[in-house]
Write an enzyme that holds these catalytic residues in place. Structure first.
Site, PDB file in Angstrom:
ATOM      1  N   CYS A 156       0.831  -1.215   0.000  1.00  0.00           N
ATOM      2  CA  CYS A 156       0.000   0.000   0.000  1.00  0.00           C
ATOM      3  C   CYS A 156       0.859   1.255   0.000  1.00  0.00           C
ATOM      4  CB  CYS A 156      -0.939  -0.007   1.205  1.00  0.00           C
ATOM      5  SG  CYS A 156      -2.099  -1.393   1.169  1.00  0.00           S
ATOM      6  N   THR A 157       1.947   1.222   0.743  1.00  0.00           N
ATOM      7  CA  THR A 157       2.854   2.370   0.786  1.00  0.00           C
ATOM      8  C   THR A 157       3.492   2.578  -0.577  1.00  0.00           C
ATOM      9  OG1 THR A 157       3.265   2.043   3.138  1.00  0.00           O
ATOM     10  CG2 THR A 157       4.903   3.325   1.910  1.00  0.00           C
TER      11      THR A 157
END
Length: 72
Positions: free
Chosen positions: A47-48
């Site tokens: 996600c990052t």
């Protein structure tokens, strides 16, 4: 009963809570294209990476009159 959207349908206006005690509505982006991406959890590797990639391309999206919104 909720109607599902089909490809090419316009999304109905909606409002959601946003960071900083704000509310974000689809109508806030009227006249612009909008990319909405969904991610399951903050501060996870995938996600990052996804969020960083959108941030890195933000100027290109802006030049294309396109806003980016991430939803967790």
């Amino acid at each position: 009963m909720t109607k599902s959207l089909e490809i090419g349908d316009k999304a109905p206006d909606f409002s959601l809570p946003a960071s900083g005690d704000q509310t974000l509505s689809l109508s806030d982006f009227k006249g612009r294209k909008l990319v909405v991406f969904f991610y399951p959890k903050d501060n996870t590797p995938g996600c990052t990476t996804q969020s960083i990639a959108f941030t890195a391309a933000a100027k290109d999206f802006d030049k294309a009159n396109t806003a980016i919104v991430g939803v967790s």
